[in-house]
Design an enzyme around this catalytic site. Structure first.
Site, PDB file in Angstrom:
ATOM      1  N   SER A  65      16.806  31.353   9.645  1.00 56.59           N
ATOM      2  CA  SER A  65      15.425  31.869   9.689  1.00 56.59           C
ATOM      3  C   SER A  65      15.239  32.998  10.697  1.00 56.59           C
ATOM      4  O   SER A  65      14.205  33.669  10.690  1.00 56.59           O
ATOM      5  CB  SER A  65      14.459  30.733  10.025  1.00 56.59           C
ATOM      6  OG  SER A  65      14.595  29.678   9.096  1.00 56.59           O
ATOM      7  N   GLU A 107      51.868  47.053  67.826  1.00 59.07           N
ATOM      8  CA  GLU A 107      52.880  47.342  66.816  1.00 59.07           C
ATOM      9  C   GLU A 107      53.769  48.521  67.153  1.00 59.07           C
ATOM     10  O   GLU A 107      54.936  48.549  66.780  1.00 59.07           O
ATOM     11  CB  GLU A 107      52.200  47.590  65.453  1.00 59.07           C
ATOM     12  CG  GLU A 107      51.568  46.354  64.834  1.00 59.07           C
ATOM     13  CD  GLU A 107      52.587  45.278  64.524  1.00 59.07           C
ATOM     14  OE1 GLU A 107      53.704  45.612  64.064  1.00 59.07           O
ATOM     15  OE2 GLU A 107      52.271  44.091  64.752  1.00 59.07           O
TER      16      GLU A 107
END
Length: 784
Positions: A476, A193
């Site tokens: 319940s 690069e």
């Protein structure tokens, strides 16, 4: 006046010319000064903007949500398949020898050798270690550090990434210091690069001239040729249109970056910024994320050939994507390796060895969210606990209490359980009004932390999280708090008696509630005469429970339920005892966790800690745990709830495959709209709800709909054993007559051994049967 005198007063032509020239020079100098000033101000503004953007990019990171870490301790029971599955999810690689590098492991017989990775925990950095773990059956027998040779009592594997919270732009980014990128990666990037990176002032004049010529001839910006600094500047202005003005801006920004920052700071930023492809809709930015995505490694774990591949992908991540274009990717990697030879960073021998290796990429799992209901819940928790630290875009590391194995098991159990119900009961099959829904939450009993949470059947269809957003009647499921309130009052109020052996009348009952007559019915529409409190709870007998609630006092029942963790409003009406007050499933799980922990209410939470990207820890304020009922009363309720599974409404659990010691309670509303089951062991609690969002009748009980899902989850968790609940001091056992609740005599036809809180046990002998003469046993009773 004469003509000659007029001529003497007029300026000469040469004088006029000199004045005009001087005036133009002054205007030019002023314009020059003006433009210089404008240029200087513009340059200053660009400088401020560049430095602001550069600094801001170092603060804009996604926040990551992690599971709990995985503790390995001597004596701990860990199924081998569970441990290996976790290593696979974390990207650990199995090797034949070693392991030499972090992220590798060796499995040899009953020995597992793992090279653990370093990880930043809220308590500090774990530097990583190579450990040898020896097993006996499914238990850890010994842990040894392979590096130091020290015996370790425990160690841990890093947590799993559960989800990522992004900003508007979805981007995976993690910042690494320059020295955390291996040297081969840094040199590979520079070789392809920007070979003159450490020597140019930020721009390459010859490269710029070439790019400018192509741009001008094509009348648009098409040519690259940028230095690393220019590429970094381009990233800072990525949202601008590609034109010549942008290129001039990028060039100026590059020069200013070089003036402001060191070369190493620029290279570090570049390696953390560079675009490296896509993961679905999410951009992969930086070499750190690229190494994790393509190789499931951290940057420090990359080898030479892997580093070369990543460096080669920079110029075109799509073209050189190793998944889609492996041939192009391989050729590009080898070109990078050759470039490193040309720059003197590699020898020919090393180049040839690296060139012969394969790409080594690891296929990624689906990018879909894992546990979306859980993620939503945790995101809300972070916003609630840390209102000044929103999870998106601030780079937080959020450490949850979630166990990924249990979370996976919870989702599997709920999904397959609901599918099974629809197959078994045709009335439940999908219809336009909406499909059957459910929720599951699991807690660790010892500290109240959430281990798993599933808020619905399919997040893509409905994002409504039923674990905490739904309001349903518990039915319940509420009954144990009626009996707990009775035990609590009897323990501390002299003269009031209520025990597990207290006889309750289960016969027709007529009450007035809200000015209207109210006649409760039992589920089986039958009455059972006199029953003990234990039997009434085990068999979930409605009428007896309402009589128990009126005896104990509804206000006291509400007080005890609130203390245990039911925070919703509860009206003081008789039907409250049957669970008619709407609650959230998470509330009920919290209240039952108080029973499981021996009467100590603990803050139910899912966030263990949060750290910012600088490592500062933000610990949530956790309310201190508090004792809300006595250990004796809590244990007595647990003992009754064990009976629910052994011989009560949940006795079918054994036939469904449950084996172990647990306490639990079914929950069914009168109109069969809601089905519940909550059960717990000394270690783990899980609650399941099944029903419809539109509140239409389900037509099934808790034992039919919720219990099978609970059994699947608990048995799949691997955490159900034979360990019993620890019995506290202050309890006594006595033989009593179930009809009277008094001490049994030899004349009583039935005797049961019952558990009592010391001081509440009966003192009188059975007054009914002790009056009977010996001949009445043979059916000739003439006594009164």
């Amino acid at each position: 006046m004469t003509n000659s005198s007029r001529l003497t007063k007029q300026p000469s032509l040469s004088t006029k010319a000199r004045g005009a020239k001087q005036s133009r020079r002054e205007i030019f100098l002023r314009l020059l000064l003006f433009f210089a000033l404008v240029a200087l101000v513009t340059l200053g503004l660009i400088y401020l903007d560049v430095t602001r953007r550069f600094a801001a990019r170092q603060e804009q990171f996604p926040s990551r949500l992690y599971s709990d870490s995985f503790d390995l301790a001597e004596g701990k029971e860990i199924p081998a398949y569970s441990l290996l599955a976790r290593l696979a999810r974390l990207g650990y690689r199995r090797v034949e020898a070693g392991p030499a590098r972090a992220g590798e492991y060796v499995l040899a017989g009953r020995e597992l050798r793992i090279a653990l990775r370093e990880f930043d925990y809220p308590s500090g950095r774990f530097p990583g270690d190579r450990v040898r773990i020896q097993f006996r059956d499914n238990r850890i027998r010994r842990i040894t550090s392979m590096d130091s040779g020290r015996h370790l009592s425990e160690t841990r594997i890093e947590p799993e990434l559960v989800a990522t919270f992004y900003r508007e732009i979805q981007e995976e980014r993690t910042w690494y210091a320059l020295d955390q990128f291996p040297k081969p990666l840094r040199t590979a990037v520079l070789s392809v690069e920007d070979r003159s990176f450490y020597h140019h002032p930020g721009v390459d004049p010859r490269g710029m001239a070439r790019a400018l010529y192509v741009d001008l001839t094509q009348h648009r910006a098409v040519q690259g040729g940028s230095t690393i600094t220019q590429q970094l500047a381009k990233n800072l202005y990525a949202n601008r249109k590609r034109d010549l003005l942008r290129k001039v801006l990028e060039t100026t920004a590059a020069l200013l970056l070089e003036a402001r920052y060191t070369k190493n700071e620029i290279l570090e930023a570049y390696l953390n910024e560079v675009y490296m492809g896509q993961k679905g809709p999410v951009a992969i930015s930086g070499m750190g994320e690229a190494s994790r995505f393509y190789f499931r490694k951290r940057p420090s774990e990359l080898n030479l050939s892997e580093s070369a591949l990543l460096a080669g992908m920079i110029s075109s991540p799509g073209l050189y994507n190793p998944y889609r274009n492996p041939t192009s990717a391989l050729a590009r990697r080898n070109r990078v390796l050759k470039s490193m030879v040309e720059t003197g960073d590699l020898t020919e021998k090393v180049y040839l060895a690296a060139k012969s290796s394969d790409l080594g990429v690891t296929r990624q799992r689906s990018v879909n969210y894992r546990a979306p209901y859980l993620v939503d819940f945790l995101e809300e928790e972070v916003r609630r606990v840390f209102p000044d630290s929103p999870p998106s875009g601030t780079g937080l590391s959020i450490f949850s209490t979630v166990d990924p194995d249990l979370q996976e098991q919870a989702e599997e159990s709920l999904g397959t359980g609901l599918d099974r119900l629809e197959r078994s009961f045709s009335v439940l099959r999908k219809n336009p009004r909406g499909s059957l829904q459910g929720a599951l939450v699991a807690l660790r009993v010892s500290d109240g932390t959430i281990l798993a949470l599933v808020g619905g059947r399919d997040y893509r269809v409905s994002q409504f999280n039923r674990t905490y957003q739904a309001r349903r009647q518990p039915g319940s499921l509420f009954k144990p708090f009626v009996y707990l309130a009775g035990f609590d009052r009897a323990q501390y109020e002299p003269g009031f008696s209520f025990t597990a052996a207290t006889p309750l009348d289960d016969s027709p009952l007529e009450l007035v509630s809200g000015g209207k007559p109210y006649s409760p019915q039992n589920y089986d529409h039958e009455f059972h005469g006199t029953v003990t409190a234990r039997r009434a709870l085990e068999e979930s007998i409605n009428v007896a429970t309402i009589r128990a609630a009126t005896r104990v006092g509804l206000d006291h029942v509400i007080t005890v339920a609130h203390r245990c963790g039911v925070e919703s409003r509860m009206p003081s009406v008789p039907s409250l005892a049957l669970g008619t007050a709407e609650v959230a499933p998470l509330e009920m799980a919290t209240a039952y966790a108080t029973l499981a922990s021996g009467g100590i209410r603990k803050s139910v939470r899912a966030i263990r800690a949060v750290t910012d990207r600088r490592g500062r820890t933000l610990e949530p304020e956790v309310p201190p745990e508090a004792r809300v009922v006595s250990p004796q009363a809590a244990y007595l309720i647990t003992d009754l709830l064990k009976g629910v599974l052994q011989r009560g409404t949940a006795s079918s659990a054994a036939a469904l495959g449950f084996s172990g010691i647990a306490a639990g309670k079914t929950g069914t509303t009168d109109d069969l709209r809601d089905a519940w089951f909550v059960g717990y062991t000394p270690e783990l609690l899980a609650l399941v709800w099944v029903g419809y969002d539109d509140n239409r009748a389900l037509g099934l009980t808790g034992a039919q709909a919720a219990l099978p899902i609970w059994v699947d989850f608990m048995m799949g968790s691997g955490r159900v054993g034979k360990e019993d609940f620890a019995e506290p001091e202050g309890l006594v056992r006595d033989s009593v007559d179930p009809e009277t609740g008094q001490l049994a005599t030899w004349k009583c036809p039935q005797k049961i051994e019952e558990l009592f809180i010391e001081g509440t046990e009966p003192l009188e002998r059975c007054e009914v049967h002790s009056k009977r003469h010996w001949w009445t046993i043979f059916g000739n009773d003439e006594s009164d």
